[in-house]
Design an enzyme around this catalytic site. Structure first.
Site, PDB file in Angstrom:
ATOM      1  N   ASP A  49       0.832  -1.211   0.000  1.00 33.74           N
ATOM      2  CA  ASP A  49       0.000   0.000   0.000  1.00 33.74           C
ATOM      3  C   ASP A  49       0.867   1.262   0.000  1.00 33.74           C
ATOM      4  O   ASP A  49       0.357   2.374  -0.107  1.00 33.74           O
ATOM      5  CB  ASP A  49      -1.013  -0.013   1.143  1.00 33.74           C
ATOM      6  CG  ASP A  49      -0.361  -0.061   2.509  1.00 33.74           C
ATOM      7  OD1 ASP A  49       0.876  -0.136   2.587  1.00 33.74           O
ATOM      8  OD2 ASP A  49      -1.109  -0.030   3.515  1.00 33.74           O
ATOM      9  N   SER A  50       2.180   1.076   0.084  1.00 35.06           N
ATOM     10  CA  SER A  50       3.103   2.209  -0.109  1.00 35.06           C
ATOM     11  C   SER A  50       2.855   2.851  -1.471  1.00 35.06           C
ATOM     12  O   SER A  50       3.276   3.976  -1.726  1.00 35.06           O
ATOM     13  CB  SER A  50       4.552   1.734  -0.015  1.00 35.06           C
ATOM     14  OG  SER A  50       4.771   0.618  -0.860  1.00 35.06           O
ATOM     15  N   ASP A  88      -1.251  -6.171  -0.421  1.00 32.72           N
ATOM     16  CA  ASP A  88      -1.607  -5.562   0.864  1.00 32.72           C
ATOM     17  C   ASP A  88      -3.102  -5.318   0.951  1.00 32.72           C
ATOM     18  O   ASP A  88      -3.721  -4.878  -0.029  1.00 32.72           O
ATOM     19  CB  ASP A  88      -0.924  -4.180   0.970  1.00 32.72           C
ATOM     20  CG  ASP A  88       0.236  -4.175   1.944  1.00 32.72           C
ATOM     21  OD1 ASP A  88       0.330  -5.085   2.787  1.00 32.72           O
ATOM     22  OD2 ASP A  88       1.045  -3.232   1.870  1.00 32.72           O
ATOM     23  N   LYS A 118      -1.456  -9.422   2.676  1.00 28.79           N
ATOM     24  CA  LYS A 118      -0.695  -8.965   3.853  1.00 28.79           C
ATOM     25  C   LYS A 118      -1.556  -7.991   4.644  1.00 28.79           C
ATOM     26  O   LYS A 118      -2.282  -7.181   4.048  1.00 28.79           O
ATOM     27  CB  LYS A 118       0.619  -8.301   3.428  1.00 28.79           C
ATOM     28  CG  LYS A 118       1.412  -7.744   4.625  1.00 28.79           C
ATOM     29  CD  LYS A 118       2.857  -7.409   4.268  1.00 28.79           C
ATOM     30  CE  LYS A 118       3.056  -6.067   3.615  1.00 28.79           C
ATOM     31  NZ  LYS A 118       2.632  -4.915   4.426  1.00 28.79           N
ATOM     32  N   GLU A 120      -1.531  -5.462   8.365  1.00 23.93           N
ATOM     33  CA  GLU A 120      -0.718  -4.884   9.440  1.00 23.93           C
ATOM     34  C   GLU A 120      -1.349  -5.143  10.802  1.00 23.93           C
ATOM     35  O   GLU A 120      -2.560  -4.946  10.965  1.00 23.93           O
ATOM     36  CB  GLU A 120      -0.573  -3.375   9.226  1.00 23.93           C
ATOM     37  CG  GLU A 120       0.286  -3.027   8.041  1.00 23.93           C
ATOM     38  CD  GLU A 120       0.504  -1.518   7.892  1.00 23.93           C
ATOM     39  OE1 GLU A 120       0.203  -0.754   8.825  1.00 23.93           O
ATOM     40  OE2 GLU A 120       0.970  -1.128   6.819  1.00 23.93           O
ATOM     41  N   GLU A 187       8.989  -4.429  10.483  1.00 27.57           N
ATOM     42  CA  GLU A 187       9.404  -3.111   9.966  1.00 27.57           C
ATOM     43  C   GLU A 187       9.788  -2.155  11.097  1.00 27.57           C
ATOM     44  O   GLU A 187       9.094  -2.053  12.117  1.00 27.57           O
ATOM     45  CB  GLU A 187       8.262  -2.482   9.147  1.00 27.57           C
ATOM     46  CG  GLU A 187       8.618  -1.060   8.679  1.00 27.57           C
ATOM     47  CD  GLU A 187       7.739  -0.487   7.592  1.00 27.57           C
ATOM     48  OE1 GLU A 187       6.788  -1.157   7.160  1.00 27.57           O
ATOM     49  OE2 GLU A 187       8.011   0.665   7.195  1.00 27.57           O
TER      50      GLU A 187
HETATM   51  O1  KIV Z   1       3.493  -1.125   1.636  1.00 25.01           O
HETATM   52  C1  KIV Z   1       4.627  -1.603   1.505  1.00 25.01           C
HETATM   53  O2  KIV Z   1       5.330  -1.378   0.521  1.00 25.01           O
HETATM   54  C2  KIV Z   1       5.121  -2.463   2.580  1.00 25.01           C
HETATM   55  C3  KIV Z   1       6.561  -2.842   2.557  1.00 25.01           C
HETATM   56  C4  KIV Z   1       7.428  -1.677   2.722  1.00 25.01           C
HETATM   57  C5  KIV Z   1       6.859  -3.900   3.541  1.00 25.01           C
HETATM   58  O3  KIV Z   1       4.375  -2.840   3.427  1.00 25.01           O
END
Ligand code: KIV
Length: 268
Positions: A49-50, A88, A118, A120, A187
């Protein structure tokens, strides 16, 4: 125990990942052709989600929609032949209840054809992880610094500097692991805590700003390629793509202004 994909079929790629004896290589991708380039050298490609910050210039990751995530997940799927594809779950798509999380995770799995999702958190989403895994959705956890909790840049703070923080993150790892996640991203934690987590972990640990003792590492691809001037200390820049792009566009500008482009080679 085997890992199963969205059809309830054993996911061999995830099994292989979990059994790997060498360090695991993970990177992010948000587009087809970036995925195509990095796939060869990665074990796992994450549609993180970055992307809301890296592609859309948002200040944080909190406003990303499920449909945008799925759009990018589908694009990345087209570029991947061999790596595990993880997508994510955006903020507000899984925290409210395990049932909502399951509905959204199924949508992501079905539409992007990813191998896993994924999420969090640890203790706070333990029941959700359990529910998804029970329903054959492989889950990658994410503990330590949780970007979805961050709204201001001052909140990007390393975790584990106090005993209390160490305990919270350790409990998160145990919750993620106990409820069936196949792997966990650690992280932004102190190396002391990261080493402790790696010793406790029975699942594959993937570090970002953690320790080289993790089973593997992940970075945002644009960070390691040098698209940004400013990056976190944990980023190693393998190139300066910002400079390469800037110099190329400068040359392009000069060619046009000086009537050097297009040439005979470029016209029909
Ligand atoms: O959103 C993302 O890119 C991430 C990674 C940096 C682990 O969660």
């Amino acid at each position: 125990m085997g890992r199963y994909n969205r059809m309830g079929i054993k996911n061999l790629k995830i099994d292989q990942f979990c059994k790997s004896k060498r360090k695991l290589v993970c990177l992010t991708a948000y587009t087809t052709y970036m995925a195509e380039i990095i796939d060869e050298y990665c074990d796992l490609v994450l549609v993180g989600d970055s992307l809301s910050m890296v592609l859309y210039g948002d200040k944080n990751t909190t406003r990303l929609s499920l449909s945008t995530m799925i759009r990018h997940g589908k694009a990345v799927r087209k570029g991947i032949k061999k790596s595990i594809l993880v997508v994510d779950m955006p903020k507000n798509t899984y925290e409210k209840s395990p049932d909502i999380a399951l509905k959204n995770a199924r949508k992501i799995m079905k539409e992007t054809k990813c191998d896993a999702i994924k999420m969090e958190g640890g203790v706070a989403i333990a029941k959700t992880i359990k529910k998804l895994v029970k329903n054959n959705i492989p889950v990658m956890g994410h503990i330590g610094l949780l970007p979805q909790q961050v709204t201001k840049s001052s909140e990007y703070r390393i975790k584990g500097k106090t005993k209390n923080e160490e305990n919270i993150v350790t409990k998160d790892l145990l919750a993620v692991q106990k409820n069936g996640a196949f792997s966990v991203v650690i992280e932004g934690v102190t190396e002391r805590l990261a080493i402790k987590l790696c010793k406790i972990a029975k699942i594959k640990t993937i570090g970002i700003g953690a320790t080289k003792k993790c089973d593997g590492q992940v970075l945002v691809t644009e960070d390691m390629l040098g698209i940004f001037d400013k990056t976190a200390k944990f980023v190693k820049k393998y190139n300066n793509l910002r400079k390469i792009i800037s110099n190329s566009v400068k040359k392009y500008n000069s060619d046009i202004v000086n009537n050097k482009f297009p040439t005979k080679k470029n016209i029909y």
